[in-house]
Motif scaffolding. Structure first.
Motif, short mmCIF file in Angstrom:
data_model
loop_
_atom_site.label_atom_id
_atom_site.label_comp_id
_atom_site.label_asym_id
_atom_site.label_seq_id
_atom_site.Cartn_x
_atom_site.Cartn_y
_atom_site.Cartn_z
N SER A 133 0.87 -1.10 0.07
CA SER A 133 -0.10 -0.13 0.03
C SER A 133 0.83 1.46 -0.09
O SER A 133 0.38 2.34 -0.30
CB SER A 133 -0.97 0.01 1.26
N VAL A 134 2.02 1.06 0.43
CA VAL A 134 3.01 2.41 0.48
C VAL A 134 4.16 2.42 -0.40
O VAL A 134 5.07 3.36 -0.48
CB VAL A 134 3.25 2.56 1.62
N LYS A 135 4.21 1.16 -1.13
CA LYS A 135 5.51 0.82 -1.93
C LYS A 135 5.55 2.02 -3.11
O LYS A 135 4.43 2.34 -3.61
CB LYS A 135 5.55 -0.56 -2.42
N GLY A 136 6.54 2.68 -3.07
CA GLY A 136 6.88 3.67 -4.29
C GLY A 136 6.40 4.96 -3.51
O GLY A 136 6.87 6.20 -4.11
N ARG A 137 6.14 5.00 -2.44
CA ARG A 137 5.40 6.48 -1.72
C ARG A 137 6.28 6.33 -0.39
O ARG A 137 6.37 7.56 0.29
CB ARG A 137 3.86 6.58 -1.66
N TYR A 156 13.37 6.08 10.56
CA TYR A 156 12.62 7.35 9.77
C TYR A 156 11.48 6.35 8.90
O TYR A 156 11.97 5.38 8.29
CB TYR A 156 13.41 7.99 9.13
N LEU A 157 10.24 7.19 8.70
CA LEU A 157 9.36 6.48 7.59
C LEU A 157 9.17 8.11 6.88
O LEU A 157 8.48 8.81 7.43
CB LEU A 157 8.41 6.19 8.26
N GLN A 158 9.81 8.06 5.76
CA GLN A 158 9.35 9.11 4.87
C GLN A 158 8.25 8.83 3.74
O GLN A 158 8.39 7.95 2.93
CB GLN A 158 10.64 9.54 4.00
N MET A 159 7.38 9.41 3.63
CA MET A 159 6.21 9.41 3.18
C MET A 159 5.68 10.60 2.26
O MET A 159 5.75 11.50 2.88
CB MET A 159 4.90 8.74 4.08
N THR A 160 5.66 10.04 0.96
CA THR A 160 5.20 11.06 -0.15
C THR A 160 4.08 10.98 -0.61
O THR A 160 3.40 9.82 -0.54
CB THR A 160 6.37 11.11 -1.18
N ASN A 161 3.50 11.74 -1.57
CA ASN A 161 2.22 11.57 -2.35
C ASN A 161 1.10 11.10 -1.27
O ASN A 161 0.53 9.96 -1.60
CB ASN A 161 2.43 10.80 -3.38
N LEU A 162 0.78 11.61 -0.04
CA LEU A 162 0.04 11.02 0.75
C LEU A 162 -1.35 10.90 0.41
O LEU A 162 -2.10 11.72 -0.44
CB LEU A 162 0.16 11.89 2.40
N LYS A 163 -2.28 10.02 0.67
CA LYS A 163 -3.67 9.91 0.41
C LYS A 163 -4.40 9.90 1.36
O LYS A 163 -3.93 9.51 2.70
CB LYS A 163 -3.68 8.39 -0.23
N PHE A 164 -5.71 9.93 1.26
CA PHE A 164 -6.76 10.03 2.47
C PHE A 164 -6.68 8.78 3.31
O PHE A 164 -6.80 8.55 4.51
CB PHE A 164 -8.07 10.15 2.05
N GLU A 165 -6.52 7.71 2.52
CA GLU A 165 -6.21 6.39 3.31
C GLU A 165 -5.16 6.15 4.01
O GLU A 165 -4.74 4.90 4.80
CB GLU A 165 -6.50 5.05 2.24
N ASP A 166 -4.08 7.04 4.19
CA ASP A 166 -3.02 7.06 4.87
C ASP A 166 -3.35 7.53 6.34
O ASP A 166 -2.45 7.59 7.28
CB ASP A 166 -1.94 7.64 4.32
#
Length: 126
Positions: free
Chosen positions: A63-67, A80-90
């Motif tokens: 669900s988060v691969k690539g983001r 650390y957990l870097q998350m990009t292109n966050l979605k409502f479902e995150d």
């Protein structure tokens, strides 16, 4: 016994980015496998990312691969957990967890972990 404290959560718009941190204290951090999990209201806790002990190879949920990118700095006792292109479902409370391991492996089952932080809230909202 290791103690974990997460930080970096907050409210972000869809498409935005966040970097979550998990600071460990009280143990030889490099000996621990570490995971990130999240839990949304009414849902079960789900695996997000994990890193092995030492230099840390990583595994990401589909669900988060690539983001998302997970990394660790053993000198700072931090992952650390870097998350990009966050979605409502995150949107969820994000937890880090740790367990001492003798081999280099990552663990995706939350029941495999002995120590948990208190969580940090991530809300994706427009």
């Amino acid at each position: 016994q290791i103690h974990l404290v997460e930080s970096g959560g907050g409210m972000v718009q869809p498409g935005g980015s966040l970097r979550l941190s998990c600071l460990a204290s009280g143990g030889a951090f490099s000996d621990y496998a570490v995971g990130w999990f999240r839990q949304a209201p009414g849902k079960e806790r789900e695996f997000v990312a994990a890193t092995s002990r030492g230099a840390g190879t990583t595994s990401l949920a589909h669900s988060v691969k690539g983001r998302a990118t997970m990394s660790r700095d053993n000198g700072l006792n931090t992952v650390y957990l870097q998350m990009t292109n966050l979605k409502f479902e995150d949107t969820a409370t994000y937890y880090c967890a740790a367990v001492p391991v003798s081999a280099s492996r990552w663990l995706v089952d939350p029941s495999s972990y002995d120590y948990w932080g208190q969580g940090t809230q991530v809300t994706v909202s427009s």
